[in-house]
Scaffold this motif. Structure first.
Motif, PDB file in Angstrom:
ATOM      1  N   TYR A  23     -12.006  -1.929 -61.064  1.00 38.50           N
ATOM      2  CA  TYR A  23     -11.234  -1.147 -60.104  1.00 38.50           C
ATOM      3  C   TYR A  23     -10.705   0.111 -60.787  1.00 38.50           C
ATOM      4  O   TYR A  23      -9.508   0.283 -60.962  1.00 38.50           O
ATOM      5  CB  TYR A  23     -10.067  -1.971 -59.557  1.00 38.50           C
ATOM      6  CG  TYR A  23     -10.483  -3.267 -58.911  1.00 38.50           C
ATOM      7  CD1 TYR A  23     -11.138  -3.259 -57.692  1.00 38.50           C
ATOM      8  CD2 TYR A  23     -10.232  -4.484 -59.525  1.00 38.50           C
ATOM      9  CE1 TYR A  23     -11.524  -4.442 -57.085  1.00 38.50           C
ATOM     10  CE2 TYR A  23     -10.612  -5.678 -58.931  1.00 38.50           C
ATOM     11  CZ  TYR A  23     -11.258  -5.642 -57.713  1.00 38.50           C
ATOM     12  OH  TYR A  23     -11.633  -6.807 -57.132  1.00 38.50           O
ATOM     13  N   SER A  24     -11.598   0.974 -61.169  1.00 38.80           N
ATOM     14  CA  SER A  24     -11.199   2.156 -61.938  1.00 38.80           C
ATOM     15  C   SER A  24     -10.394   3.152 -61.109  1.00 38.80           C
ATOM     16  O   SER A  24      -9.654   3.962 -61.656  1.00 38.80           O
ATOM     17  CB  SER A  24     -12.424   2.848 -62.529  1.00 38.80           C
ATOM     18  OG  SER A  24     -13.285   3.264 -61.478  1.00 38.80           O
ATOM     19  N   ASP A  25     -10.528   3.127 -59.790  1.00 32.78           N
ATOM     20  CA  ASP A  25      -9.791   4.063 -58.940  1.00 32.78           C
ATOM     21  C   ASP A  25      -8.379   3.590 -58.638  1.00 32.78           C
ATOM     22  O   ASP A  25      -7.578   4.359 -58.120  1.00 32.78           O
ATOM     23  CB  ASP A  25     -10.530   4.284 -57.619  1.00 32.78           C
ATOM     24  CG  ASP A  25     -11.859   4.982 -57.831  1.00 32.78           C
ATOM     25  OD1 ASP A  25     -11.982   5.676 -58.863  1.00 32.78           O
ATOM     26  OD2 ASP A  25     -12.748   4.829 -56.988  1.00 32.78           O
ATOM     27  N   ASN A  26      -8.080   2.355 -58.952  1.00 29.76           N
ATOM     28  CA  ASN A  26      -6.759   1.804 -58.653  1.00 29.76           C
ATOM     29  C   ASN A  26      -5.770   2.291 -59.710  1.00 29.76           C
ATOM     30  O   ASN A  26      -5.917   2.004 -60.900  1.00 29.76           O
ATOM     31  CB  ASN A  26      -6.827   0.278 -58.637  1.00 29.76           C
ATOM     32  CG  ASN A  26      -5.584  -0.353 -58.087  1.00 29.76           C
ATOM     33  OD1 ASN A  26      -4.574   0.303 -57.906  1.00 29.76           O
ATOM     34  ND2 ASN A  26      -5.674  -1.640 -57.814  1.00 29.76           N
ATOM     35  N   HIS A  27      -4.766   3.020 -59.305  1.00 29.16           N
ATOM     36  CA  HIS A  27      -3.810   3.587 -60.249  1.00 29.16           C
ATOM     37  C   HIS A  27      -2.870   2.529 -60.825  1.00 29.16           C
ATOM     38  O   HIS A  27      -2.380   2.684 -61.939  1.00 29.16           O
ATOM     39  CB  HIS A  27      -3.000   4.693 -59.568  1.00 29.16           C
ATOM     40  CG  HIS A  27      -3.836   5.850 -59.159  1.00 29.16           C
ATOM     41  ND1 HIS A  27      -4.415   6.696 -60.079  1.00 29.16           N
ATOM     42  CD2 HIS A  27      -4.223   6.289 -57.947  1.00 29.16           C
ATOM     43  CE1 HIS A  27      -5.105   7.612 -59.441  1.00 29.16           C
ATOM     44  NE2 HIS A  27      -5.012   7.385 -58.147  1.00 29.16           N
TER      45      HIS A  27
END
Length: 59
Positions: A23-27
């Motif tokens: 989940y690389s887009d999850n901050h």
């Protein structure tokens, strides 16, 4: 006791790395990863300082 803490910490870091890659887009995951790395760095600096202090007391 110390070996158990190192083992649990290692599993926790690998879990965070796997989640951050998936989940690389999850901050939130990115934030948790940064906090955990900062805590590890602070822990190692503390242990080095503690070891130096105890070495100075022995001399």
């Amino acid at each position: 006791m110390k070996k158990r803490i190192v083992f649990v910490t290692t599993i926790l870091y690998f879990t965070i790395i796997i989640l951050s890659r998936k989940y690389s887009d999850n901050h939130f995951v990115s934030f948790i990863s940064g906090i955990s790395c900062a805590l590890a760095l602070a822990f190692f600096v503390y242990m080095i300082d503690k070891k130096k202090t105890s070495f100075k007391k022995q001399n």
